[in-house]
Design a protein around this motif. Structure first.
Motif, PDB file in Angstrom:
ATOM      1  N   GLU A  43       5.908  59.874 -17.293  1.00 11.61           N
ATOM      2  CA  GLU A  43       4.842  58.989 -16.813  1.00 11.61           C
ATOM      3  C   GLU A  43       4.559  57.864 -17.796  1.00 11.61           C
ATOM      4  O   GLU A  43       3.980  56.832 -17.423  1.00 11.61           O
ATOM      5  CB  GLU A  43       3.567  59.790 -16.561  1.00 11.61           C
ATOM      6  CG  GLU A  43       3.631  60.684 -15.330  1.00 11.61           C
ATOM      7  CD  GLU A  43       2.326  61.440 -15.107  1.00 11.61           C
ATOM      8  OE1 GLU A  43       1.340  61.138 -15.807  1.00 11.61           O
ATOM      9  OE2 GLU A  43       2.301  62.326 -14.235  1.00 11.61           O
ATOM     10  N   TYR A  68       6.195  54.236  -8.645  1.00 17.51           N
ATOM     11  CA  TYR A  68       5.384  55.119  -7.815  1.00 17.51           C
ATOM     12  C   TYR A  68       4.647  54.329  -6.740  1.00 17.51           C
ATOM     13  O   TYR A  68       4.681  54.684  -5.548  1.00 17.51           O
ATOM     14  CB  TYR A  68       4.381  55.894  -8.670  1.00 17.51           C
ATOM     15  CG  TYR A  68       3.400  56.698  -7.842  1.00 17.51           C
ATOM     16  CD1 TYR A  68       3.780  57.903  -7.256  1.00 17.51           C
ATOM     17  CD2 TYR A  68       2.101  56.227  -7.618  1.00 17.51           C
ATOM     18  CE1 TYR A  68       2.895  58.634  -6.468  1.00 17.51           C
ATOM     19  CE2 TYR A  68       1.205  56.948  -6.841  1.00 17.51           C
ATOM     20  CZ  TYR A  68       1.612  58.145  -6.264  1.00 17.51           C
ATOM     21  OH  TYR A  68       0.735  58.857  -5.476  1.00 17.51           O
ATOM     22  N   ALA A 114       6.815  60.225  -3.452  1.00  8.17           N
ATOM     23  CA  ALA A 114       6.753  59.045  -4.319  1.00  8.17           C
ATOM     24  C   ALA A 114       6.690  59.449  -5.789  1.00  8.17           C
ATOM     25  O   ALA A 114       7.325  58.806  -6.642  1.00  8.17           O
ATOM     26  CB  ALA A 114       5.534  58.191  -3.948  1.00  8.17           C
ATOM     27  N   TYR A 115       5.965  60.501  -6.071  1.00  4.27           N
ATOM     28  CA  TYR A 115       5.818  60.948  -7.458  1.00  4.27           C
ATOM     29  C   TYR A 115       7.151  61.438  -8.026  1.00  4.27           C
ATOM     30  O   TYR A 115       7.547  61.062  -9.136  1.00  4.27           O
ATOM     31  CB  TYR A 115       4.772  62.057  -7.533  1.00  4.27           C
ATOM     32  CG  TYR A 115       4.493  62.541  -8.946  1.00  4.27           C
ATOM     33  CD1 TYR A 115       3.781  61.743  -9.841  1.00  4.27           C
ATOM     34  CD2 TYR A 115       4.940  63.789  -9.381  1.00  4.27           C
ATOM     35  CE1 TYR A 115       3.526  62.173 -11.134  1.00  4.27           C
ATOM     36  CE2 TYR A 115       4.684  64.227 -10.674  1.00  4.27           C
ATOM     37  CZ  TYR A 115       3.980  63.416 -11.546  1.00  4.27           C
ATOM     38  OH  TYR A 115       3.739  63.847 -12.832  1.00  4.27           O
ATOM     39  N   ALA A 139       9.451  58.536  -8.566  1.00  9.12           N
ATOM     40  CA  ALA A 139       9.073  57.781  -9.763  1.00  9.12           C
ATOM     41  C   ALA A 139       9.495  58.510 -11.036  1.00  9.12           C
ATOM     42  O   ALA A 139       9.980  57.882 -11.987  1.00  9.12           O
ATOM     43  CB  ALA A 139       7.572  57.531  -9.769  1.00  9.12           C
TER      44      ALA A 139
END
Length: 697
Positions: free
Chosen positions: A56, A65, A680-681, A684
């Motif tokens: 992240e 994301y 999406a997470y 990403a």
């Protein structure tokens, strides 16, 4: 007697403890196979925190994301439909409905830019009302009025689902209607008051693969345990199921047992009698059209005085087949570079979708007065993928979808008789295609086989070996990787300067059954050699270099990238290994693994294990070898490929001192995600990892 019984129980308990201890000594990470074990879940939590905190923090994570979620939730997406009577049904997810809504509209409304939809079932509301983590798994509507449905709902996205009867006219579940608890059930309508059902009836009712082996007829208003058994398959088979093929030409009841993943035994239930069809075990009945069974062959078939070629589509009269006659007509015979991908029917026509050198070609077949098959090609786009989106045997109009790597999906309504084509819907461009080009190359595998692959790159890309490149592959189960619009890949990878490649390796279905069968069991290495050959060919062409090359694959593709990264660690810099098989010694004992023995072979066979262990990633990782960085992803709720594969491989590699990353979604099933936010997470995380390793180290 009581003392003897107690002694026997103690003896069995001691034996079981000794057995488990022996297993632990052989595999010290066996405890990670306890899917919901407290120790295992605590380990998962720690791994997730360690990996996500780093990924992240990669500069592009947030933008990838947000862009991916915007694509997944975009109201401009095409709402694909299934035709049932006078209505078109669609299941839709967006930011307002993360779990999704089941809805319908009419033909005329659907043609409008913004059609009006009638919501039938809101899964978000249902989940809230029932305090359940429901994930939509589909609906089966009752022919011909389509007023009743069997709704399949999964907890967290697993394959196992509950089944509940639903009244579409009242938009409510039927009180005291047909219901089945969570299981990998096989159900099919017979009529309003009866079903074919296969489910977990109790001990001995499932196959070793975890699917139903017993088929029953269940009458309305009676308890499930009183359903009449009409067929019992073998425990060692993959599954058995019954279904009614509804048709205006007359309904047909099939009972099908699948001894392996690629073979079927077909019976027709007629007047209470089971009649076995005399066709090859690896043949598939694709459709029923004007009194003919349409049969696709996976191997050459010598029948009567004729030989029908592998990969062909043949037609035979149902009454002839039932009486033992072997008189078939060839509808389509493939070339060395073509294969059948889809077969569907309308009222008067048969649609056959062909893959020709990994590019789609669609044909409409009709039957003339003499019973001969006449074909006409439907031209739609160039060097892309055509998909038959939806058909209905009561009408000749049908929907087609077209796309390629740089062209967004477009939905067309086709007049089956005139072949007039009308564009109904199209997806917007999520990235600028004018900046990119698509090339198709061929690599020479170790045994001399030519292996095609696609490359998508910027038009100004320099062939200097410095381009960060992602190579994707699958190579199994006769699944073809066809050109599809790179919406999320475009924004997550291409726009960040990456090159994207897709390898059409053996094991897949790009060139029909022979291409698949070339990499089965003791030929599995052919798929790995093909993938390595593609990587080496890109390096030779100076598209990329080992320090700039990443690979990605999921499920069987996870086994692919896991294996080649152990075989050729010098060839790759980064690996994304998704919901993978990795422990090929125990795969057949985990969840649905036994059903794949026909693909990989049986590791309990000593001779086969001697071969399998040469590529099983879990058994080939070494402490003193430098491996590419690997990111493993899986799902706790995956009840198809056991999360223990990724868990154990991560733990083993970490204990050896290798740098690996891990993320396990607690929902999502084999798809890895249960809603668009989760998709999406994970996207990403994956592309941030690749960006970190290949673009901005």
């Amino acid at each position: 007697m009581r003392k003897l019984k107690t002694f026997s129980i103690l003896l069995l308990s001691l034996f079981w403890i000794l057995y488990l201890n022996a297993q632990e000594e052989e595999d010290p990470y066996l405890w990670l196979e306890e899917i919901l074990g407290q120790r295992a879940l605590e380990w998962v939590k720690i791994q997730n925190q360690e990996s996500t905190s780093k990924l992240e923090a990669v500069p592009v994570f947030k933008s990838i994301y947000e862009k991916t979620l915007e694509i997944l939730n975009s109201p401009a997406r095409i709402p694909y439909v299934s035709i049932y009577g006078n209505y078109l049904y669609n299941f839709w997810r967006d930011s307002e409905h993360p779990r999704g809504i089941w809805r319908r509209t009419t033909f005329e409304e659907y043609k409008k830019k913004e059609p009006k939809w009638e919501v039938i079932l809101d899964i978000d509301r249902l989940a809230k009302d029932e305090n359940e983590n429901w994930v939509w798994r589909g609906a089966q509507l009752l022919y011909p009025d389509y007023n009743r449905a069997l709704i399949m709902l999964s907890r967290g996205g697993a394959d196992a689902s509950v089944v509940r009867e639903f009244d579409i006219s009242t938009k409510s579940f039927v009180k005291d209607g047909f219901q089945l608890p969570e299981a990998k059930s096989r159900v099919s309508w017979i009529d309003i008051n009866s079903l074919f059902v296969g489910t977990d009836f109790g001990p001995g009712s499932l196959t070793t693969s975890g699917y139903p082996r017993i088929v029953k007829i269940w009458k309305r208003g009676t308890p499930l345990n009183e359903a009449k058994t009409i067929y019992e398959g073998k425990t060692t088979s993959v599954s058995a199921a019954g279904y009614r093929l509804f048709s205006e030409e007359g309904n047909i009841d099939f009972i099908v047992e699948s001894p392996t993943f690629f073979t079927n035994i077909y019976h027709i239930l007629k007047d209470g009698e089971l009649i076995k069809l005399d066709i090859p075990a690896d043949a598939e009945i694709e459709s029923y059209f004007k009194g003919n069974f349409l049969i696709r062959l996976k191997s050459d078939w010598n029948s009567g005085n004729k030989t029908y070629k592998q990969g062909s589509l043949i037609a035979g009269k149902m009454e002839d087949i039932l009486s033992g006659k072997k008189d078939f007509k060839v509808v389509f015979e493939p070339t060395s570079f073509s294969s059948i991908q889809e077969i569907s029917r309308t009222k008067n026509y048969l649609l056959v979708n062909i893959l020709d050198n990994v590019v789609s070609r669609l044909y409409r077949f009709s039957m003339d007065a003499k019973g001969n098959w006449v074909k006409k090609e439907i031209i739609l786009g160039d060097k892309g993928t055509i998909s038959i989106s939806s058909t209905d045997e009561k009408r000749d109009d049908f929907f087609l979808n077209y796309e390629n790597f740089l062209t967004p999906s477009a939905l067309y309504l086709v007049n089956g008789k005139t072949l007039k084509i009308e564009k109904i819907k199209s997806m917007p461009e999520f990235f600028d295609p004018s900046s990119y080009k698509v090339l198709q190359y061929k690599a020479l595998s170790k045994d001399g086989t030519s292996v095609p692959y696609f490359v998508v790159m910027g038009k100004n890309t320099k062939f200097n070996g410095e381009n960060p490149t992602l190579l994707y592959g699958y190579g199994g189960f006769e699944i073809a990787l066809r050109p599809s619009y790179l919406s999320t890949v475009g924004v997550a990878w291409l726009e960040n300067g990456g090159v994207y490649a897709v390898a059409n390796i053996r094991g897949g279905g790009e060139f029909g059954p022979k291409w698949h069968q070339a990499a089965l069991k003791k030929n599995r290495h052919k798929a790995f050699e093909d993938f390595i050959a593609v990587a080496e060919d890109m390096i030779k062409r100076k598209i990329t270099s080992p320090q700039k090359l990443g690979i990605m694959g999921g499920s069987n593709g996870g086994l692919l990238v896991g294996s080649v990264s152990m075989m050729r660690p010098d060839l790759f810099k980064a690996v994304v290994c998704q919901v993978p098989l990795l422990d090929m010694k125990r795969y057949s004992k985990l969840l649905a693994g036994a059903s794949w023995i026909d693909e990989y072979g049986d590791p309990d066979d000593p001779d086969m294990w001697e071969y399998i262990k040469t590529y099983s990633p879990y058994h080939n990782v070494k402490k003193d070898v430098k491996y590419p960085k690997i990111f493993f992803t899986t799902s706790t709720r995956d009840d198809r490929v056991h999360p223990g594969h990724a868990r154990k491989m991560t733990a083993k590699m970490k204990d050896m001192g290798h740098e690996v990353y891990y993320y396990e979604n607690t929902e999502g099933g084999h798809a890895g995600a249960a809603n668009n936010q989760q998709r999406a997470y994970i996207t990403a995380l994956s592309y941030s990892f690749l960006y970190w390793q290949l673009i901005k180290e």
